[in-house]
Design a protein around this motif. Structure first.
Motif, PDB file in Angstrom:
ATOM      1  N   ASP A  14       0.797  -1.210   0.000  1.00 22.77           N
ATOM      2  CA  ASP A  14       0.000   0.000   0.000  1.00 22.77           C
ATOM      3  C   ASP A  14       0.839   1.275   0.000  1.00 22.77           C
ATOM      4  OD1 ASP A  14      -2.457  -1.198  -0.061  1.00 22.77           O
ATOM      5  OD2 ASP A  14      -2.618  -1.366   2.114  1.00 22.77           O
ATOM      6  N   ASP A  18      -8.259 -11.133   1.496  1.00 23.17           N
ATOM      7  CA  ASP A  18      -8.140  -9.858   0.785  1.00 23.17           C
ATOM      8  C   ASP A  18      -9.064  -9.841  -0.425  1.00 23.17           C
ATOM      9  OD1 ASP A  18      -5.791  -8.551   2.230  1.00 23.17           O
ATOM     10  OD2 ASP A  18      -4.965 -10.511   1.710  1.00 23.17           O
ATOM     11  N   ALA A  63     -14.886  -3.381  -0.394  1.00 18.99           N
ATOM     12  CA  ALA A  63     -14.316  -2.101  -0.802  1.00 18.99           C
ATOM     13  C   ALA A  63     -14.903  -1.677  -2.142  1.00 18.99           C
ATOM     14  CB  ALA A  63     -12.796  -2.219  -0.923  1.00 18.99           C
ATOM     15  N   LEU A  89      -4.507  -3.244  -0.120  1.00 13.30           N
ATOM     16  CA  LEU A  89      -5.497  -2.921  -1.145  1.00 13.30           C
ATOM     17  C   LEU A  89      -4.882  -2.817  -2.531  1.00 13.30           C
ATOM     18  CD1 LEU A  89      -7.751  -0.348   0.739  1.00 13.30           C
ATOM     19  CD2 LEU A  89      -8.402  -2.634  -0.035  1.00 13.30           C
ATOM     20  N   TYR A  92      -6.275  -5.000  -5.523  1.00 12.96           N
ATOM     21  CA  TYR A  92      -6.881  -4.448  -6.731  1.00 12.96           C
ATOM     22  C   TYR A  92      -6.199  -5.016  -7.973  1.00 12.96           C
ATOM     23  CZ  TYR A  92      -8.918  -0.805  -3.698  1.00 12.96           C
ATOM     24  OH  TYR A  92      -9.606  -0.122  -2.733  1.00 12.96           O
TER      25      TYR A  92
END
Length: 425
Positions: A34, A99, A118, A322, A326
């Motif tokens: 991150d 995750d 998210a 994240l 992603y």
């Protein structure tokens, strides 16, 4: 697979198959992913694919690791029947959630409503969104935001044993009435039962409901519809098929029992989806792979329809990695990976461009299931959507065992819906 609440029977959680010896995901992903720059840290991926599919999905996850050597992917195969509750328990307790999760299409709105996912809008997870099939996008959205990337789309079809139907001298049935009539010849000429009817899973009730021109609810007008005439007729259809011995059924373990019956040749037909193509072909009845036929699900008295299902990829809102998560979603939903998934498993891509690839375009299961998907019925993508199935499951069992009439079952289901959906008529 699957799609609704398929595979309802709970099974033990399969132990995580760690691709690398790293800490578990969710809260333990490490900060490196991150902080900008090269991706690093751990991404824990909960994969809900079945036994015939999971080796392929694990290899695909390994491919992401090869592209991002400082990211360690921890792969965990979670049985479908356990996955929804396990994710809610982990996310709600802020401990042990993955995750990234392979989420059934009906789960996205529910998880998003609880604040467990998210939003992906404006993140690298959503890549080339105009390439997605429009109908695949619907289940990824909730209250104007996007909470998932489409990975696989599917619907139900009629799997049939070509040899058994040929030996019985019957055509592939276009309606459930035709199937009930053909069942007599199939039993007399081959000894096989015509149909395995999934009595354990309410997702499989939907073709009977759609075939009578009905639906569970009208989400736009907020009206419960399952207790109208179409709902009654749908319950009558499944009852008639079993009582007439045109079909066998089971209140539990329908996924495994149906597949075994089809593979062994003790039934001539089963309503199933693309996720079971490879599993079916592993059976003795389909040593000749060409013996497996797929046709549209039979229609009812007024219509023909099958539910749209599939799988999406979602990111846990509490993930500490994240950026890598992603990127993992972007990779796993990419055209390249979707093409590999189709070539290995015959599962249907969610990207339009993949259908232009010659190897995909010529896939016999794609040739059937893509038109079927184009005509599939979208379910209500509401937070309570997954909860609509449990009342149907209860009433299906009562109807099939004679504990309730079709009229009583339809009314009880409608009453349960109105308790669940407070503002619905």
């Amino acid at each position: 697979m699957r799609r609704g609440i398929r595979g309802i029977t709970a099974t033990a959680l399969v132990a995580g198959l760690a691709l690398t010896a790293t800490a578990c995901g969710g809260g333990d992903s490490g900060s490196g992913g991150d902080s900008g720059g090269e991706l690093s840290g751990t991404v824990t991926f909960w994969d809900t694919s079945n036994d015939a599919e999971k080796a392929t999905y694990r290899k695909l996850a390994e491919g992401f690791q090869q592209e991002h050597p400082k990211v360690h992917v921890k792969y965990v195969n979670v049985p479908f029947g356990d996955a929804n509750a396990k994710f809610k328990n982990a996310a709600g307790g802020n401990s042990g959630a993955p995750d990234v999760m392979r989420t059934e299409v009906a789960w996205v709105a529910d998880f998003a409503n609880l604040g467990y996912l998210a939003p992906l809008d404006g993140t690298p997870a959503l890549d080339k969104t105009d390439d997605y099939l429009p109908q695949a996008v619907g289940s990824t959205k909730f209250k104007g935001k996007t909470y998932a990337a489409p990975q696989v789309i599917d619907t139900l079809g009629l799997f049939y044993n070509k040899k058994l139907l040929k030996d019985a001298g019957v055509e592939v049935p276009k309606t459930f009435d035709e199937l009930a009539e053909a069942a007599k010849k199939i039993k007399a000429k081959t000894g096989a039962t015509a149909l395995y009817l999934r009595g354990d899973d309410p997702y499989w009730f939907l073709p009977y409901l759609y075939g009578e021109g009905g639906d569970m609810v009208n989400a736009r007008d907020k009206v419960v519809e399952i207790d109208d005439g179409a709902g009654v007729r749908a319950f009558k259809t499944i009852k008639h098929l079993v009582d007439s011995k045109a079909a066998v059924t089971d209140a539990t373990d329908g996924q495994e029992n149906q597949l075994k019956a089809l593979k062994d040749g003790t039934v001539a037909m089963a309503v199933d989806g693309p996720w079971d193509i490879e599993g079916a072909r592993a059976g003795k009845a389909f040593k000749d792979r060409k013996n497996l036929g797929v046709a549209p699900v039979p229609g009812g008295s007024t219509a023909q329809g099958s539910p749209q299902g599939g799988w999406n990829l979602s990111v846990y809102a509490g993930s500490k990695n994240l950026r890598a998560s992603y990127a993992f979603v972007k990779y796993m939903s990419s055209a390249k990976v979707q093409q590999q998934t189709n070539e290995k498993l015959s599962l249907l891509p969610t990207r339009k461009s993949v259908y232009e690839v010659p190897a995909v375009k010529s896939n016999e299961m794609v040739q059937f299931f893509k038109p079927a998907v184009d005509g599939a019925v979208q379910r209500p993508w509401i937070a309570e959507g997954n909860s609509l199935f449990e009342p149907v499951k209860v009433q299906m069992n009562k109807v099939l065992t004679g504990a309730a009439s079709p009229e009583q079952a339809a009314k009880a289901t409608g009453d349960a819906y109105r308790k669940l959906l407070k503002d619905y008529k």
